[in-house]
Design an enzyme around this catalytic site. Structure first.
Site, PDB file in Angstrom:
ATOM      1  N   HIS A   1      -7.022  15.263   6.220  1.00  0.00           N
ATOM      2  CA  HIS A   1      -6.270  16.397   5.672  1.00  0.00           C
ATOM      3  C   HIS A   1      -5.902  17.409   6.762  1.00  0.00           C
ATOM      4  O   HIS A   1      -5.888  18.622   6.530  1.00  0.00           O
ATOM      5  CB  HIS A   1      -7.064  17.098   4.561  1.00  0.00           C
ATOM      6  CG  HIS A   1      -7.350  16.238   3.380  1.00  0.00           C
ATOM      7  ND1 HIS A   1      -6.446  16.014   2.359  1.00  0.00           N
ATOM      8  CD2 HIS A   1      -8.449  15.509   3.047  1.00  0.00           C
ATOM      9  CE1 HIS A   1      -6.966  15.205   1.458  1.00  0.00           C
ATOM     10  NE2 HIS A   1      -8.182  14.880   1.852  1.00  0.00           N
TER      11      HIS A   1
ATOM     12  N   ASN B   1      -6.999  15.820  -5.158  1.00  0.00           N
ATOM     13  CA  ASN B   1      -5.794  15.193  -4.615  1.00  0.00           C
ATOM     14  C   ASN B   1      -4.673  15.233  -5.645  1.00  0.00           C
ATOM     15  O   ASN B   1      -4.853  15.728  -6.759  1.00  0.00           O
ATOM     16  CB  ASN B   1      -6.079  13.735  -4.220  1.00  0.00           C
ATOM     17  CG  ASN B   1      -6.967  13.620  -2.992  1.00  0.00           C
ATOM     18  OD1 ASN B   1      -6.782  14.328  -2.011  1.00  0.00           O
ATOM     19  ND2 ASN B   1      -7.939  12.729  -3.056  1.00  0.00           N
TER      20      ASN B   1
ATOM     21  N   TYR C   1     -18.440  18.126   3.453  1.00  0.00           N
ATOM     22  CA  TYR C   1     -17.403  19.141   3.614  1.00  0.00           C
ATOM     23  C   TYR C   1     -17.917  20.411   4.301  1.00  0.00           C
ATOM     24  O   TYR C   1     -17.326  20.851   5.294  1.00  0.00           O
ATOM     25  CB  TYR C   1     -16.761  19.456   2.260  1.00  0.00           C
ATOM     26  CG  TYR C   1     -15.614  18.528   1.953  1.00  0.00           C
ATOM     27  CD1 TYR C   1     -15.805  17.146   1.893  1.00  0.00           C
ATOM     28  CD2 TYR C   1     -14.332  19.006   1.729  1.00  0.00           C
ATOM     29  CE1 TYR C   1     -14.762  16.279   1.631  1.00  0.00           C
ATOM     30  CE2 TYR C   1     -13.278  18.144   1.467  1.00  0.00           C
ATOM     31  CZ  TYR C   1     -13.494  16.784   1.411  1.00  0.00           C
ATOM     32  OH  TYR C   1     -12.446  15.933   1.166  1.00  0.00           O
TER      33      TYR C   1
END
Length: 485
Positions: free
Chosen positions: A53, A125, A335
């Site tokens: 990303h 997404n 993350y």
């Protein structure tokens, strides 16, 4: 009158055009601290790009709740009439920073909600599913989407080798190769939380939930040929479209909806409701309207607000929680760990990441600690006798029953790889199917015959016409190819 220019420490700058030198033709002096500071800052203008990303765009907005879903959740932002400020970052998954926007790829749809109970991050997404269902396979999958370490080129052979050896990918591959594989803009695509999450109400009851954002602008996509023309003229097509639409007051909107499954329904569900490669049938779990999301403000500084925006599914608020989804569980760690590496251990103190509530904790020291966390001088450890912050049991979640035997359970014990992509395939219009066959054939350029045959075998199990269509498109591509392959 122009403002006075200063160094980073606030010292006034007399001349920003010329270095300090020993005479007109002499060497530069080391004492020119303005030159040294300027060059040092330039050397540090970039931070490591996101592993995935990396190429993205962002905007601010708000979520307005128009319906009453309090029977499912006590979360303050989900109460009827509530308006919550947010920041949304769109992205492509595989492309590096600077990659073209109009490439065939999954789009990231990450939202940071600045709620009265802290930040809630929904990291999803533009597809309701993903390629894999277990986080232990994520690094392997991403390696196939990035560059070959020997040639430093993208490798179709690696992508299709992985996909055909991991048939749980087939649902997402079918979506990717369909018309929706190249959205015309970020405004003209849906967004999904993708994972299964949970909602908790005031009575301590838990409900499993899927989050959906349905574009009010309508779906618009590009064919490979249309995308190639766009890329030739504008590599930042989606960024430009998003920025310009908001700048002129044409604010994009999405209808926010949810699917709900009770714990009892989940226990009796024929498929694994926590499997990221599968969707919940709308006939069994209908979409429930909740509200509207609007994007209405562009960032003022891309680096500060988009590049340094840091999202993580570990950020939840009372009334919202996780599920046993293996991919979600892995992302809860990966993350925030990626952000600590990429930006710094105190990345939450950056303005775009800061919650709107007061933060009290015992995190001391470390790079980038700007002191925005509240800490009493005599209460820098816990427990203490000096009035430091403490936890509150009222925020405990209801008990969650889990398996009692820890093992590396095979995530492929469910071998139904074909029903979900089949359900999608049969509803595609015939003209879109033909474009999908062609997209797949073109994406297989350079792929070895063994892998192509393996892929055709999977397509055959989805639907015989799927395999036949792809096979014919591959033959047509080869007939047109002038390289002798």
């Amino acid at each position: 009158m122009a403002k006075l220019q200063n160094t980073a420490s606030g010292n006034p700058i007399a001349d920003n055009q010329n270095s300090v030198t020993a005479g007109v033709r002499g060497p530069v002096l080391l004492q020119d601290y303005q030159l040294l500071e300027k060059l040092a800052f330039q050397n540090r203008e970039r931070i490591p790009e996101r592993t995935v990303h990396a190429n993205g765009s962002g905007a601010y907005g708000e979520l307005e709740i128009t319906e009453d879903i309090s029977k499912y959740t006590k979360a303050s932002l989900f109460q009827k009439g509530e308006k919550t400020k947010l920041f949304l970052r769109f992205s492509t998954v595989a492309g590096e920073a600077g990659a073209a926007d109009a490439e065939r790829d999954v789009r990231g749809f990450a939202i940071k909600f600045y709620t009265k109970e802290g930040n809630w991050d929904l990291v999803g997404n533009n597809t309701p599913t993903f390629f894999i269902r277990d986080g232990i396979k994520f690094p392997d999958f991403i390696h196939t989407q990035k560059r070959d370490p020997r040639t430093h080129l993208r490798c179709n052979n690696a992508a299709w080798d992985f996909w055909t050896l991991n048939p749980e990918t087939l649902h997402q591959v079918t979506i990717l190769m369909s018309d929706r594989g190249i959205p015309a803009s970020y405004r003209h695509m849906h967004g999904f939380g993708s994972h299964t999450y949970s909602l908790i109400n005031a009575n301590g009851e838990r409900f499993w939930v899927k989050f959906h954002f349905k574009t009010k602008q309508g779906i618009k996509n590009l064919t490979n040929e249309e995308a190639a023309k766009v890329i030739a003229k504008d590599r930042e097509s989606n960024q430009r479209d998003l920025y310009n639409s908001i700048d002129k007051g044409d604010f994009p909107k999405w209808d926010f909806k949810i699917q709900i499954m009770t714990e009892e329904q989940a226990n009796n569900c024929k498929f694994n409701p926590f499997d990221l490669t599968k969707t919940w049938p709308h006939a069994d779990y209908p979409l429930i309207p909740v509200g509207v999301m609007t994007l209405n403000k562009n960032p003022e500084n891309y680096f500060n607000e988009v590049e340094q925006a840091a999202f993580s599914p570990s950020n939840i608020v009372p009334g919202i929680s996780w599920s046993p989804d293996r991919m979600l569980q892995a992302r809860i760690f990966s993350y925030p760990d990626a952000q600590r590496y990429r930006i710094g251990v105190h990345y939450q103190q950056l303005k775009v990441n800061q919650p709107i509530v007061e933060v009290n904790n015992y995190y001391v020291g470390g790079f980038m600690n700007n002191g925005s966390y509240k800490q009493e001088p005599k209460a820098y450890y816990e427990p203490n006798s000096n009035g430091g912050p403490v936890g509150d049991s009222k925020y405990l979640e209801p008990d969650l029953a889990i398996g009692d035997v820890a093992a590396r359970w095979d995530h492929r014990v469910d071998e139904d790889y074909y029903s979900n992509p089949r359900a999608l395939y049969v509803i595609l219009p015939e003209d879109e199917k033909k474009r999908m066959y062609k997209n797949i054939a073109e994406s297989m350029e350079g792929v070895c015959e063994k892998i192509i045959e393996r892929a055709l075998g999977h397509f055959e199990k989805i639907d015989p016409s799927y395999a036949a269509g792809v096979k014919a498109a591959i033959a047509e591509c080869k007939a047109k190819c002038s390289c002798g392959c």
